[in-house]
Scaffold this active site. Structure first.
Site, PDB file in Angstrom:
ATOM      1  N   HIS A 162       0.829  -1.209   0.000  1.00 32.51           N
ATOM      2  CA  HIS A 162       0.000   0.000   0.000  1.00 32.51           C
ATOM      3  C   HIS A 162       0.869   1.267   0.000  1.00 32.51           C
ATOM      4  O   HIS A 162       2.032   1.224   0.398  1.00 32.51           O
ATOM      5  CB  HIS A 162      -0.860   0.051   1.278  1.00 32.51           C
ATOM      6  CG  HIS A 162      -1.970  -0.949   1.324  1.00 32.51           C
ATOM      7  ND1 HIS A 162      -2.147  -1.806   2.383  1.00 32.51           N
ATOM      8  CD2 HIS A 162      -2.979  -1.206   0.456  1.00 32.51           C
ATOM      9  CE1 HIS A 162      -3.226  -2.561   2.175  1.00 32.51           C
ATOM     10  NE2 HIS A 162      -3.741  -2.220   1.008  1.00 32.51           N
ATOM     11  N   CYS A 249      -2.671   0.381  10.021  1.00 31.75           N
ATOM     12  CA  CYS A 249      -3.731  -0.507   9.495  1.00 31.75           C
ATOM     13  C   CYS A 249      -4.787  -0.884  10.514  1.00 31.75           C
ATOM     14  O   CYS A 249      -5.891  -1.274  10.127  1.00 31.75           O
ATOM     15  CB  CYS A 249      -3.136  -1.814   8.985  1.00 31.75           C
ATOM     16  SG  CYS A 249      -1.537  -1.680   8.252  1.00 31.75           S
TER      17      CYS A 249
END
Ligand code: CIR
Length: 274
Positions: A162, A249
């Site tokens: 990501h 996250c």
């Protein structure tokens, strides 16, 4: 008074079957992961957050990674359509939890978006084009956010899962970056702290207020951050790291409504860089 909410979610009993893209599968100690997650929530509490933890299930091995499912702005929340199809089962409970706090907008097909690809810097929103996030989702985000004065800028991510594996904010004007995975030229106007080259996974830091929650597995980069002036709260995130996760996250953080009247809509500037 400014009250922050941190949405979190339980570690799934099936976490060992998580999605993996760049890492080889190794055993995950679920009980240890749970203990580490409690410590992480404790760090969030110390940083001023009120925790709202959702339950998990056997059918959602990656449930703890709530960041990928929703992105909270002052004015609205975007509910994603995760790039990994098996993770879409995680969406309804997050949407239900967020609906009490913000008006919701939903990414629809063919868009795919993981929140781990979204870096908010005031009114600038950087979105990583990755294996999980596509240009259609970026276009949808632009439409949702333009009326609120945000600009959305797509950036290409290479070599990592990501955008926020490659870059996160440690202060309003400072980004922690792994230059192997993201070009600094696309992030104009910031100061940079580079990860130590021996710690490629070190670019993911979670800034909450004046505190930076940071994995204790990256001591060299931690030293760089301390020298830069960051106040670090170190946590052991070894088990989520095996699932290709890190500290940003595991929560969705936003300001609680202060008007007791349902949705946010405070209309001010988005004050955070996250
Ligand atoms: C996945 O591949 O979707 C999970 N195993 C890890 C997601 C980590 N999320 C994040 O970096 N925002």
């Amino acid at each position: 008074m400014r009250v922050l909410v941190a949405l979190t979610r339980d570690i799934s009993p099936s976490m060992a079957s998580c999605e993996l893209t760049h890492l080889a599968r190794v055993p995950i100690d679920v009980e240890r992961a749970r203990a580490q997650h409690r410590e992480y929530e404790q760090a969030l509490t110390e940083a001023g957050c009120r925790i709202e933890r959702l339950a998990s299930g056997l059918d959602m091995p990656d449930s703890v990674f709530v960041e990928d499912i929703a992105i909270a702005f002052d004015e609205l929340a975007i509910v994603t359509r995760p790039g990994a199809e098996p993770r879409r089962v995680e969406v309804p409970a997050l949407a239900q939890a967020l609906e009490r706090h913000r008006p919701l907008r939903f990414i629809v097909p063919p868009g795919t978006l993981d929140g781990g690809d979204v870096l908010i810097a005031g009114r600038r929103v950087f979105v990583g084009l990755s294996t999980r996030t596509n240009a259609d989702a970026v276009a949808q985000m632009r439409q949702m956010l333009a009326p609120h004065g945000y600009t959305v800028c797509a950036v290409t991510v290479r070599g990592c899962l990501h955008l926020k594996s490659a870059v996160t904010a440690v202060a309003d004007d400072t980004l922690l970056v792994n230059p192997q995975w993201i070009g600094k030229d696309v992030l104009s106007g910031f100061r940079f702290v580079e990860v130590d080259p021996a710690e490629p996974m070190a670019a993911n830091a979670l800034r909450v207020g004046d505190l930076v929650i940071y994995p204790d597995a990256c001591p060299r980069t931690a030293e760089r951050l301390a020298r830069h002036g960051s106040t670090l709260r170190l946590v052991d995130a070894s088990e989520v790291a095996k699932a290709e996760g890190a500290v940003t996250c595991c929560s969705v953080i936003f300001e609680a409504n202060t008007d007791h009247g349902g949705h946010g809509g405070r209309g001010g500037t988005n004050s955070r860089t996250v």
